[in-house]
Design a protein around this motif. Structure first.
Motif, PDB file in Angstrom:
ATOM      1  N   VAL A   1     -19.756   0.671  57.550  1.00  0.00           N
ATOM      2  CA  VAL A   1     -20.039   0.337  56.146  1.00  0.00           C
ATOM      3  C   VAL A   1     -21.472  -0.175  56.061  1.00  0.00           C
ATOM      4  O   VAL A   1     -21.752  -1.325  56.410  1.00  0.00           O
ATOM      5  N   ASN A  10     -23.477  -0.905  53.541  1.00  0.00           N
ATOM      6  CA  ASN A  10     -23.813  -1.894  52.522  1.00  0.00           C
ATOM      7  C   ASN A  10     -23.280  -3.264  52.933  1.00  0.00           C
ATOM      8  O   ASN A  10     -22.071  -3.423  53.142  1.00  0.00           O
ATOM      9  N   ALA A  48     -20.546  -4.759  50.609  1.00  0.00           N
ATOM     10  CA  ALA A  48     -19.273  -4.048  50.744  1.00  0.00           C
ATOM     11  C   ALA A  48     -18.593  -4.420  52.051  1.00  0.00           C
ATOM     12  O   ALA A  48     -17.373  -4.628  52.098  1.00  0.00           O
ATOM     13  N   ALA A  49     -19.381  -4.518  53.129  1.00  0.00           N
ATOM     14  CA  ALA A  49     -18.816  -4.884  54.432  1.00  0.00           C
ATOM     15  C   ALA A  49     -18.212  -6.283  54.379  1.00  0.00           C
ATOM     16  O   ALA A  49     -17.126  -6.522  54.920  1.00  0.00           O
ATOM     17  N   ILE A  68     -14.905  -6.117  52.312  1.00  0.00           N
ATOM     18  CA  ILE A  68     -13.814  -5.517  53.083  1.00  0.00           C
ATOM     19  C   ILE A  68     -13.371  -6.469  54.195  1.00  0.00           C
ATOM     20  O   ILE A  68     -12.183  -6.602  54.479  1.00  0.00           O
TER      21      ILE A  68
END
Length: 266
Positions: A181, A183, A186-187, A190
């Protein structure tokens, strides 16, 4: 003599590559340690809060008393595995992806690509730093209740091994997450979702004893669930299945290998 020349050159090349890799690893390790000392705020949720929680809990006399409802364990002994898993999951699933994500966002990885380093040396250095912090925190989470008189886990070595292997699994999973991932936000998002899922499977919000059979089976195939089972069994002195350790080792090996294979500098 001539036929041996290529073999000698290959051996020299291999030794040179190993030396460069060792140098790069040492440089990354020293750099990550300096950055951690300079910006320790990243460890607040993964290290400081769990330690504060176990100290406050251990300081309450009633929380140190054995309870029949908890199988003869105290509240502190019951929740120590969950607090340990909370710490290791935060360190592995949120702190490590955040570090690598910030490096990618600021162009640090792009610059590192032009140096003798490799994904293996970078990830190994981060793995070492995060795991070292995690080992210290888990050791304190285990020792602090005993200092207040709550006692140590009945099977200390199994408890420690389960905690250690869960830490490795979470860090390897976090490295894989950071690798696939690109970004950083985003990582991190998540990672937080995965950490919360691991807390649930470890019994943080809902007692594992009340899990239906199908959910208990799924939980015991995840790092959080299987580690919680092993650590709880170790706390009460019940036999700890070797399968629990195998599951954690497999998670670590698969995620670490996948992280190295899928890692991208940009």
């Amino acid at each position: 003599m001539t036929s041996r020349a290529p073999a000698v050159e290959a051996g020299t090349h291999t030794r040179g590559a190993r030396a460069r890799s060792s140098t790069a690893f040492a440089a990354h390790l020293a750099n990550e340690f300096r950055l951690l000392l300079r910006e320790p705020a990243a460890l607040i949720f993964g290290a400081v809060l769990p330690l504060l929680a176990i100290i406050v809990m251990s300081a309450i006399p009633g929380a140190r008393e054995p309870l029949a409802d908890f199988g003869g364990l105290s509240v502190v002994q019951t929740y120590a595995p969950t607090i340990a898993l909370f710490s290791t999951s935060i360190l592995g699933l949120t702190v490590l992806p955040a570090i690598l994500g910030s490096y990618r966002e600021m162009g640090v990885l792009r610059r590192l690509r032009t140096t003798p380093t490799s994904p293996v040396t970078l990830l190994a250095a981060l793995f070492t730093i995060i795991c070292t912090v995690g080992i210290v925190v888990v050791a304190l989470i285990t020792i602090i209740p005993a200092m207040f008189g709550a006692g140590l886990p009945a099977n200390l070595w199994a408890f420690g091994l389960a905690a250690l292997l869960s830490l490795f699994a979470f860090v390897a999973l976090g490295a894989l997450l950071a690798a696939v991932v690109p970004n950083p936000k985003a990582a991190a998002g998540i990672g937080n979702v995965l950490a919360a899922l691991m807390w649930f499977l470890a019994g943080l919000w809902y007692p594992r004893a009340l899990f239906p059979d199908w959910l208990a089976t799924i939980a015991n195939l995840t790092p959080g669930g299987v580690a919680a089972t092993a650590m709880t069994d170790a706390s009460i002195g019940a036999p700890t299945s070797w399968v629990s350790f195998v599951v954690l080792i497999v998670w670590t090996a698969v995620c670490a290998l996948a992280a190295v294979r899928t890692f991208r500098w940009e």
